[in-house]
Design a protein around this motif. Sequence first.
Motif, PDB file in Angstrom:
ATOM      1  N   LEU A   1     -36.883  33.313  -4.909  1.00  0.00           N
ATOM      2  CA  LEU A   1     -37.265  34.581  -5.520  1.00  0.00           C
ATOM      3  C   LEU A   1     -38.760  34.665  -5.786  1.00  0.00           C
ATOM      4  CD1 LEU A   1     -34.310  34.667  -8.031  1.00  0.00           C
ATOM      5  CD2 LEU A   1     -34.628  36.305  -6.166  1.00  0.00           C
ATOM      6  N   GLY A   2     -39.344  33.561  -6.221  1.00  0.00           N
ATOM      7  CA  GLY A   2     -40.775  33.561  -6.504  1.00  0.00           C
ATOM      8  C   GLY A   2     -41.595  33.835  -5.268  1.00  0.00           C
TER       9      GLY A   2
ATOM     10  N   THR B   1     -41.135  37.509  -4.196  1.00  0.00           N
ATOM     11  CA  THR B   1     -41.851  38.371  -5.124  1.00  0.00           C
ATOM     12  C   THR B   1     -43.324  38.427  -4.741  1.00  0.00           C
ATOM     13  OG1 THR B   1     -40.334  37.943  -6.962  1.00  0.00           O
ATOM     14  CG2 THR B   1     -42.564  38.646  -7.540  1.00  0.00           C
TER      15      THR B   1
ATOM     16  N   HIS C   1     -43.771  40.491  -1.453  1.00  0.00           N
ATOM     17  CA  HIS C   1     -43.686  41.937  -1.696  1.00  0.00           C
ATOM     18  C   HIS C   1     -44.975  42.459  -2.320  1.00  0.00           C
ATOM     19  CE1 HIS C   1     -39.624  41.765  -0.494  1.00  0.00           C
ATOM     20  NE2 HIS C   1     -39.029  41.640  -1.675  1.00  0.00           N
TER      21      HIS C   1
ATOM     22  N   ASN D   1     -40.952  33.230 -13.461  1.00  0.00           N
ATOM     23  CA  ASN D   1     -39.855  32.996 -12.514  1.00  0.00           C
ATOM     24  C   ASN D   1     -39.403  31.548 -12.417  1.00  0.00           C
ATOM     25  OD1 ASN D   1     -38.262  33.469  -9.847  1.00  0.00           O
ATOM     26  ND2 ASN D   1     -39.844  31.977  -9.283  1.00  0.00           N
TER      27      ASN D   1
ATOM     28  N   PRO E   1     -31.843  38.797 -10.990  1.00  0.00           N
ATOM     29  CA  PRO E   1     -31.759  39.040  -9.547  1.00  0.00           C
ATOM     30  C   PRO E   1     -30.353  39.119  -8.984  1.00  0.00           C
ATOM     31  CG  PRO E   1     -32.089  36.718  -9.918  1.00  0.00           C
ATOM     32  CD  PRO E   1     -32.035  37.359 -11.287  1.00  0.00           C
TER      33      PRO E   1
ATOM     34  N   SER F   1     -28.310  35.954  -5.700  1.00  0.00           N
ATOM     35  CA  SER F   1     -29.194  35.893  -4.538  1.00  0.00           C
ATOM     36  C   SER F   1     -29.223  34.467  -4.010  1.00  0.00           C
ATOM     37  CB  SER F   1     -30.614  36.342  -4.928  1.00  0.00           C
ATOM     38  OG  SER F   1     -30.591  37.655  -5.464  1.00  0.00           O
TER      39      SER F   1
ATOM     40  N   LYS G   1     -32.365  36.371  -1.205  1.00  0.00           N
ATOM     41  CA  LYS G   1     -33.380  36.225  -2.242  1.00  0.00           C
ATOM     42  C   LYS G   1     -34.518  37.218  -2.025  1.00  0.00           C
ATOM     43  CE  LYS G   1     -32.212  31.525  -3.509  1.00  0.00           C
ATOM     44  NZ  LYS G   1     -32.670  30.196  -3.918  1.00  0.00           N
ATOM     45  N   GLN G   2     -34.706  37.615  -0.803  1.00  0.00           N
ATOM     46  CA  GLN G   2     -35.691  38.650  -0.506  1.00  0.00           C
ATOM     47  C   GLN G   2     -35.300  39.956  -1.197  1.00  0.00           C
ATOM     48  OE1 GLN G   2     -35.878  39.952   3.640  1.00  0.00           O
ATOM     49  NE2 GLN G   2     -38.110  40.090   3.490  1.00  0.00           N
TER      50      GLN G   2
ATOM     51  N   ALA H   1     -35.563  39.752  -5.052  1.00  0.00           N
ATOM     52  CA  ALA H   1     -36.929  39.908  -5.566  1.00  0.00           C
ATOM     53  C   ALA H   1     -37.295  41.369  -5.791  1.00  0.00           C
ATOM     54  CB  ALA H   1     -37.923  39.259  -4.606  1.00  0.00           C
ATOM     55  N   ASP H   2     -36.558  42.294  -5.152  1.00  0.00           N
ATOM     56  CA  ASP H   2     -36.844  43.720  -5.345  1.00  0.00           C
ATOM     57  C   ASP H   2     -36.769  44.110  -6.816  1.00  0.00           C
ATOM     58  OD1 ASP H   2     -37.151  44.065  -2.622  1.00  0.00           O
ATOM     59  OD2 ASP H   2     -35.150  44.912  -2.297  1.00  0.00           O
TER      60      ASP H   2
ATOM     61  N   ILE I   1     -37.196  42.177  -9.465  1.00  0.00           N
ATOM     62  CA  ILE I   1     -38.312  41.581 -10.202  1.00  0.00           C
ATOM     63  C   ILE I   1     -39.582  42.399  -9.996  1.00  0.00           C
ATOM     64  CG2 ILE I   1     -39.724  39.510 -10.468  1.00  0.00           C
ATOM     65  CD1 ILE I   1     -37.290  37.943  -9.327  1.00  0.00           C
TER      66      ILE I   1
END
Length: 328
Positions: free
Chosen positions: A31-32, A35, A38, A108, A221, A224, A256-257, A260-261, A263
């Motif tokens: 996730l980090g 994030t 993005h 995160n 999240p 994920s 996980k992509q 991250a939305d 976050i």
Amino acid sequence: MSTSARADWDPQHLPSQDGRSYLVTGANAGLGYFTCEHLARAGAHVIMSGRHPNRLAAAHDAIEARVPGASVETLLMDVANPGSIRAAAASVRGGLFDRTRLDGVVFNAGIVHTPRRRKVTRDGRELVFSTNALGHFVLGAELLVSLAKSSTSRWEPRMVWLGSMSTRMGAHVPTDVQLETTYSAWKAYVQSKVAVQALGFEADARLRDAGVPVRSVVAHPGYSIGGRTPHVAGVNEPSAWKRIRDGIQAPVAQSKQRGADTIVRALIDPEISSGEYWGPRLVTRGAAVRQRPSATSLDPEVRRRVWEKCEALSGMTWPFAKAARAAR
């Protein structure tokens, strides 16, 4: 019940973040990492922090390869080590990075696969609580003034605390945050996430009481997982078996992509207010929407006790008055 603050929010076409700088902990994977990717695609300058130099370098190189013109740099920091946190925060405050302003921080980094037996850090703190909650409490204290200084009439910097849908699964009131009486891997994880959420909501209340123009938002999240996440060399390289195993969970899981939305929206959507709680629309997956958190993490008494326990364990208090003066 969940609601969306903006029906036209599109995670594939984020509002421009040119001129803004964000710090993300645990940025070398999962996730980090996404994030950071993005945010970089939206034009932000991103400080990627993590405790493994080689993994952090690989994640940095991956973003530069996948996002032409990305503005990213790395910062070594172990959130389970107060000395490491203070040194990293001093580097940010000291202007050693390309940008002097700090528009937001994503808390995160954390332990998801918790140890079966209780472990402690070098300073004697229970490892899971120290990594997931206490370390970010320390980092928030260290960076609060820097965040406040970056506030403008059009933007209030943010801190985003990473909660978890697991907090809905039982109360898990964090009375024994060090888990000195009884320990289990599941309890360690859920209790730490209840504490994280409680800190996020308590930070919101204290920031508003002190008149500090910094927003505190909590986001989770959903479910994920790596096997449903795109392959990124050096960052996410699941085996064929993991792809198959995680693929079976497709009805309830997301990448996980995509996780991250939520976050990122919590961090940059200008219409999100301090103290809000965001997560996937279907709880485990889906578009980011505003939700109601667990009653335990909203409980004023739980929030107060967790905050005061973090102050006692870290020996730190947040400089609210100084931050309020810095923002004027």
